[in-house]
Design a protein around this motif. Structure first.
Motif, PDB file in Angstrom:
ATOM      1  N   VAL A   1     -23.937  10.473 -10.651  1.00 40.87           N
ATOM      2  CA  VAL A   1     -23.938   9.738 -11.815  1.00 40.87           C
ATOM      3  C   VAL A   1     -25.227   9.942 -12.392  1.00 40.87           C
ATOM      4  O   VAL A   1     -25.013  10.368 -14.023  1.00 40.87           O
ATOM      5  N   LYS A   2     -26.320   9.769 -11.995  1.00 42.52           N
ATOM      6  CA  LYS A   2     -27.540   9.899 -12.657  1.00 42.52           C
ATOM      7  C   LYS A   2     -27.653  11.389 -13.199  1.00 42.52           C
ATOM      8  O   LYS A   2     -28.541  11.655 -14.282  1.00 42.52           O
ATOM      9  N   CYS A   3     -27.257  12.488 -12.365  1.00 47.70           N
ATOM     10  CA  CYS A   3     -27.528  13.950 -12.497  1.00 47.70           C
ATOM     11  C   CYS A   3     -26.360  14.611 -13.602  1.00 47.70           C
ATOM     12  O   CYS A   3     -26.537  15.830 -14.052  1.00 47.70           O
ATOM     13  N   SER A   4     -25.141  13.869 -13.697  1.00 43.21           N
ATOM     14  CA  SER A   4     -24.095  14.705 -14.348  1.00 43.21           C
ATOM     15  C   SER A   4     -23.970  14.095 -15.874  1.00 43.21           C
ATOM     16  O   SER A   4     -24.825  13.249 -16.211  1.00 43.21           O
ATOM     17  N   ASN A   5     -23.531  15.172 -16.757  1.00 44.14           N
ATOM     18  CA  ASN A   5     -23.397  14.677 -18.002  1.00 44.14           C
ATOM     19  C   ASN A   5     -22.343  13.786 -18.583  1.00 44.14           C
ATOM     20  O   ASN A   5     -22.580  12.927 -19.244  1.00 44.14           O
ATOM     21  N   THR A   6     -21.114  13.986 -17.804  1.00 46.07           N
ATOM     22  CA  THR A   6     -20.094  13.132 -17.884  1.00 46.07           C
ATOM     23  C   THR A   6     -19.369  12.921 -16.620  1.00 46.07           C
ATOM     24  O   THR A   6     -19.144  13.636 -15.768  1.00 46.07           O
ATOM     25  N   ILE A   7     -18.834  11.438 -16.519  1.00 51.44           N
ATOM     26  CA  ILE A   7     -18.529  11.061 -15.183  1.00 51.44           C
ATOM     27  C   ILE A   7     -16.877  10.668 -15.634  1.00 51.44           C
ATOM     28  O   ILE A   7     -16.461  10.127 -16.700  1.00 51.44           O
ATOM     29  N   LEU A   8     -16.033  11.254 -14.743  1.00 52.08           N
ATOM     30  CA  LEU A   8     -14.546  11.069 -14.755  1.00 52.08           C
ATOM     31  C   LEU A   8     -14.079  10.318 -13.631  1.00 52.08           C
ATOM     32  O   LEU A   8     -14.678  10.325 -12.344  1.00 52.08           O
ATOM     33  N   THR A   9     -13.019   9.305 -13.832  1.00 52.55           N
ATOM     34  CA  THR A   9     -12.556   8.598 -12.662  1.00 52.55           C
ATOM     35  C   THR A   9     -11.124   8.112 -13.015  1.00 52.55           C
ATOM     36  O   THR A   9     -10.621   8.383 -13.856  1.00 52.55           O
ATOM     37  N   TRP A  10     -10.532   7.494 -11.951  1.00 51.26           N
ATOM     38  CA  TRP A  10      -9.292   7.062 -12.001  1.00 51.26           C
ATOM     39  C   TRP A  10      -9.286   5.362 -12.037  1.00 51.26           C
ATOM     40  O   TRP A  10      -8.669   4.888 -13.015  1.00 51.26           O
ATOM     41  N   MET A  11      -9.672   4.863 -10.958  1.00 51.07           N
ATOM     42  CA  MET A  11     -10.063   3.422 -10.942  1.00 51.07           C
ATOM     43  C   MET A  11     -11.217   3.098 -10.226  1.00 51.07           C
ATOM     44  O   MET A  11     -11.092   2.066  -9.572  1.00 51.07           O
ATOM     45  N   SER A  12     -12.274   3.825 -10.320  1.00 47.57           N
ATOM     46  CA  SER A  12     -13.469   3.658  -9.177  1.00 47.57           C
ATOM     47  C   SER A  12     -13.800   2.303  -9.823  1.00 47.57           C
ATOM     48  O   SER A  12     -14.357   2.457 -11.000  1.00 47.57           O
ATOM     49  N   THR A  13     -14.451   1.396  -8.874  1.00 43.80           N
ATOM     50  CA  THR A  13     -15.351   0.200  -9.170  1.00 43.80           C
ATOM     51  C   THR A  13     -16.476   0.600  -9.665  1.00 43.80           C
ATOM     52  O   THR A  13     -17.430  -0.076  -9.936  1.00 43.80           O
TER      53      THR A  13
ATOM     54  N   TYR B   1      -2.500  -2.947  -8.601  1.00 43.35           N
ATOM     55  CA  TYR B   1      -3.475  -1.903  -8.179  1.00 43.35           C
ATOM     56  C   TYR B   1      -4.576  -1.908  -8.944  1.00 43.35           C
ATOM     57  O   TYR B   1      -5.651  -1.406  -8.410  1.00 43.35           O
ATOM     58  N   ASP B   2      -4.542  -2.124 -10.311  1.00 45.10           N
ATOM     59  CA  ASP B   2      -5.598  -1.984 -11.201  1.00 45.10           C
ATOM     60  C   ASP B   2      -6.681  -2.984 -11.151  1.00 45.10           C
ATOM     61  O   ASP B   2      -6.549  -4.076 -11.215  1.00 45.10           O
ATOM     62  N   PRO B   3      -8.169  -2.672 -11.027  1.00 48.61           N
ATOM     63  CA  PRO B   3      -9.189  -3.559 -10.852  1.00 48.61           C
ATOM     64  C   PRO B   3      -9.280  -4.405 -12.279  1.00 48.61           C
ATOM     65  O   PRO B   3      -8.849  -3.822 -13.246  1.00 48.61           O
ATOM     66  N   VAL B   4      -9.408  -5.614 -11.937  1.00 50.04           N
ATOM     67  CA  VAL B   4      -9.574  -6.471 -13.083  1.00 50.04           C
ATOM     68  C   VAL B   4     -10.429  -6.067 -14.183  1.00 50.04           C
ATOM     69  O   VAL B   4     -10.096  -6.275 -15.498  1.00 50.04           O
ATOM     70  N   THR B   5     -11.493  -5.153 -14.041  1.00 51.67           N
ATOM     71  CA  THR B   5     -12.205  -4.693 -14.913  1.00 51.67           C
ATOM     72  C   THR B   5     -11.805  -3.641 -15.980  1.00 51.67           C
ATOM     73  O   THR B   5     -12.265  -3.323 -16.862  1.00 51.67           O
ATOM     74  N   PHE B   6     -10.580  -3.158 -15.365  1.00 44.73           N
ATOM     75  CA  PHE B   6      -9.958  -2.120 -16.159  1.00 44.73           C
ATOM     76  C   PHE B   6      -8.872  -2.490 -17.093  1.00 44.73           C
ATOM     77  O   PHE B   6      -8.051  -1.687 -17.773  1.00 44.73           O
TER      78      PHE B   6
ATOM     79  N   VAL C   1      -9.236   8.794 -16.211  1.00 44.23           N
ATOM     80  CA  VAL C   1      -8.296   9.584 -16.325  1.00 44.23           C
ATOM     81  C   VAL C   1      -6.962   9.333 -15.707  1.00 44.23           C
ATOM     82  O   VAL C   1      -6.935   9.019 -14.379  1.00 44.23           O
ATOM     83  N   ARG C   2      -6.059   9.016 -16.268  1.00 43.71           N
ATOM     84  CA  ARG C   2      -4.559   8.159 -15.798  1.00 43.71           C
ATOM     85  C   ARG C   2      -3.439   8.949 -16.154  1.00 43.71           C
ATOM     86  O   ARG C   2      -2.741   8.594 -17.230  1.00 43.71           O
ATOM     87  N   PRO C   3      -2.879   9.759 -15.200  1.00 48.52           N
ATOM     88  CA  PRO C   3      -1.493  10.618 -15.623  1.00 48.52           C
ATOM     89  C   PRO C   3      -0.415   9.615 -15.985  1.00 48.52           C
ATOM     90  O   PRO C   3       0.558   9.991 -16.332  1.00 48.52           O
ATOM     91  N   GLU C   4      -0.475   8.540 -15.136  1.00 48.90           N
ATOM     92  CA  GLU C   4       0.688   7.419 -15.206  1.00 48.90           C
ATOM     93  C   GLU C   4       0.012   6.116 -15.091  1.00 48.90           C
ATOM     94  O   GLU C   4      -1.311   5.950 -14.663  1.00 48.90           O
ATOM     95  N   PRO C   5       0.444   5.089 -15.860  1.00 50.17           N
ATOM     96  CA  PRO C   5      -0.086   3.712 -15.838  1.00 50.17           C
ATOM     97  C   PRO C   5      -0.305   3.012 -14.424  1.00 50.17           C
ATOM     98  O   PRO C   5       0.249   3.539 -13.427  1.00 50.17           O
ATOM     99  N   LEU C   6      -1.171   2.279 -14.343  1.00 53.27           N
ATOM    100  CA  LEU C   6      -1.213   1.523 -13.127  1.00 53.27           C
ATOM    101  C   LEU C   6      -0.833   0.070 -13.319  1.00 53.27           C
ATOM    102  O   LEU C   6      -1.452  -0.547 -14.255  1.00 53.27           O
TER     103      LEU C   6
ATOM    104  N   PHE D   1       0.840  -1.238   0.148  1.00 46.72           N
ATOM    105  CA  PHE D   1       0.053   0.107   0.079  1.00 46.72           C
ATOM    106  C   PHE D   1       0.780   1.317  -0.011  1.00 46.72           C
ATOM    107  O   PHE D   1       0.377   2.189  -0.242  1.00 46.72           O
ATOM    108  N   ALA D   2       2.219   1.073   0.366  1.00 50.07           N
ATOM    109  CA  ALA D   2       3.021   2.173   0.384  1.00 50.07           C
ATOM    110  C   ALA D   2       3.160   2.872  -1.256  1.00 50.07           C
ATOM    111  O   ALA D   2       3.207   4.026  -1.495  1.00 50.07           O
ATOM    112  N   GLY D   3       3.229   1.826  -2.042  1.00 47.56           N
ATOM    113  CA  GLY D   3       3.448   1.978  -3.823  1.00 47.56           C
ATOM    114  C   GLY D   3       2.206   2.448  -4.006  1.00 47.56           C
ATOM    115  O   GLY D   3       1.928   3.721  -4.946  1.00 47.56           O
ATOM    116  N   PHE D   4       1.156   1.986  -3.628  1.00 44.71           N
ATOM    117  CA  PHE D   4      -0.341   2.328  -4.042  1.00 44.71           C
ATOM    118  C   PHE D   4      -0.411   3.748  -3.511  1.00 44.71           C
ATOM    119  O   PHE D   4      -0.982   4.775  -4.437  1.00 44.71           O
ATOM    120  N   LYS D   5      -0.107   4.374  -2.440  1.00 39.27           N
ATOM    121  CA  LYS D   5      -0.083   5.728  -2.012  1.00 39.27           C
ATOM    122  C   LYS D   5       0.683   6.598  -2.696  1.00 39.27           C
ATOM    123  O   LYS D   5       0.191   7.762  -2.992  1.00 39.27           O
TER     124      LYS D   5
END
Length: 450
Positions: free
Chosen positions: A264-276, A300-305, A291-296, A196-200
């Motif tokens: 989500v319901k009320c916004s036009n566009t949703i942005l995220t880093w790695m949210s499930t 750390y990266d969820p399998v769905t990504f 949005v990913r300034p650097e690769p994961l 988790f130090a690396g994830f932080k």
């Protein structure tokens, strides 16, 4: 008179309305229910005269969790149904026993959103009979039966000073570790056998660059009038960079109120880093930019990504937002394979079927058996009582400076967490009653419980 079901929750925005929906259906079926926050003081009534017949915790990993969530809240109880809120994991997490359950936690009943989660925990040692696929209750709120449940854009605009005529961009943050201290990170490392130090570190860097991009974006002519809503992770609070962004841009808002689904319901566009919560974005049929300034890394990266088409530069972010229609950024087939969706019989009904079967029949398994020794944590019992009293009396945690800077900081952190996660009985009852109205109107008939 005893209690039928006791639900334990950790985070309001992740769990409350989901728990309340299940509780509302259980009440419709004639059962008694209660909701308890994990950091709230322990209540003697749950050990004795209101001891539940079934306990429904938010998680269940190992003997320590069994001890903390079950034994130290209600004493010995073999009917434990784990709501299992962390199911879409990284490759590295999937290989760790902690996230697929060890020791006597395997003897509890575990809810699975789809066959993928069931296959994983069974492969890691959970008896197949203890892993039950029910679907994901959080997706039920996107079904037609809940039309009208969420607040409208007009209501949110009035509450948070937003402009309904402008484009709403909602960033769903996953920077849960970015501002954790070293002690918290070390505890997570020891508990999960992960780095988790690396994830932080990667989270802190990604957050810094993402906010730089947002700063630049909100200065662009086409986005000076947009509303950018930053929804922090439940573990993300007291973040100085967010405070600076709010000062600099009047259209940058940090809002933690309400669930991800509401925004989500009320916004036009949703942005995220790695949210499930990308599952909710997908099933709500909303535009999404990762949005990913650097690769994961896979650690750390969820399998769905896997294979995600991410905006890894400011130019790509701007292009994605300027384009009216863009393909969904992750593989739709991979995402759907993690969620068992039945539009005719929602997940809350299937979960209630499982809970009703549990209360009517002998335990599927016996977690309070060989391999686990109950241990009452007197220190935690007293500490949580003290924290509750301090919160009730509105005591300033800074008064504890005489105990030392570190202790005072710990007290402030725990009190801050508790105050954010606390719900009154009135709030719980109001939400159950509200959801009961939608349930009664839909009037879905329960299927035969097997």
């Amino acid at each position: 008179m005893g209690l039928d079901f006791l639900f334990l929750y950790e985070h309001i925005v992740r769990e409350f309305e989901n728990d309340a929906l299940i509780m509302a259906e259980l009440e419709r079926r004639g059962y008694s229910v209660a909701l308890h926050q994990l950091m709230d003081r322990k209540k003697l009534k749950y050990y004795f005269w209101k001891k539940p017949k079934v306990i429904v915790p938010s998680a269940m990993y190992d003997n320590e969790t069994l001890n903390s969530f079950v034994y130290n809240n209600v004493g010995k109880l073999d009917k434990v149904v784990n709501l299992h809120w962390e199911q879409v994991l990284s490759r590295e997490q999937e290989e760790r026993e902690f996230y697929s359950f060890t020791e006597n936690a395997r003897k509890c009943t575990h809810i699975c959103w789809g066959e993928k989660a069931k296959e994983r925990i069974v492969r890691k040692g959970v008896p197949e009979n203890n892993a039950v696929v029910t679907g994901a209750v959080q997706l039920d709120f996107l079904y037609p039966m809940f039309d009208g449940y969420f607040k409208s854009r007009d209501e949110l605009a009035a509450e948070f000073s937003l402009d309904t005529s402008k484009r709403w961009l909602c960033y769903v943050s996953s920077f849960s570790c970015a501002f954790m201290d070293d002690k918290e990170v070390e505890e997570l490392n020891a508990m999960t056998d992960l780095d988790f130090a690396g994830f932080k570190a990667v989270g802190a860097r990604s957050m810094e660059v993402t906010l730089e991009w947002f700063d630049r974006l909100l200065s662009e002519p086409g986005y000076q009038d947009a509303e950018l809503i930053y929804r922090p992770h439940p573990c993300e609070w007291q973040s100085p960079p967010l405070a600076e962004m709010k000062k600099k841009h009047k259209n940058f808002h940090v809002i933690s109120d309400y669930s991800v689904k509401q925004w989500v319901k009320c916004s036009n566009t949703i942005l995220t880093w790695m949210s499930t919560s990308i599952a909710e974005i997908y099933f709500a049929k909303k535009s999404c930019v990762v949005v990913r300034p650097e690769p994961l890394f896979d650690d750390y990266d969820p399998v769905t990504f896997a294979g995600v088409n991410a905006a890894d530069s400011y130019e790509k972010l701007k292009t994605a937002l300027d384009t009216s229609e863009t393909p969904f950024p992750i593989d739709e087939g991979e995402l759907k394979s993690h969620y068992d969706v039945d539009y005719d019989y929602p997940a809350y009904m299937r979960i209630c079927d499982l809970l009703e079967w549990t209360i009517k029949n002998p335990p599927r398994d016996y977690p309070f058996s060989e391999g686990y020794t109950p241990r009452f944590n007197l220190l935690k019992f007293v500490a949580l009582f003290v924290f509750k009293a301090l919160n009730t009396l509105c005591v300033d945690p800074n008064w504890f400076f005489f105990l030392g800077k570190k202790t005072a900081a710990d007290v402030k952190r725990y009190m801050g967490y508790y105050s954010k996660a606390r719900l009154s009985r009135g709030q719980v009852r109001k939400k159950i009653n509200e959801l009961r109205g939608y349930i009664d109107k839909a009037d879905i008939q329960k299927r035969e419980i097997k």
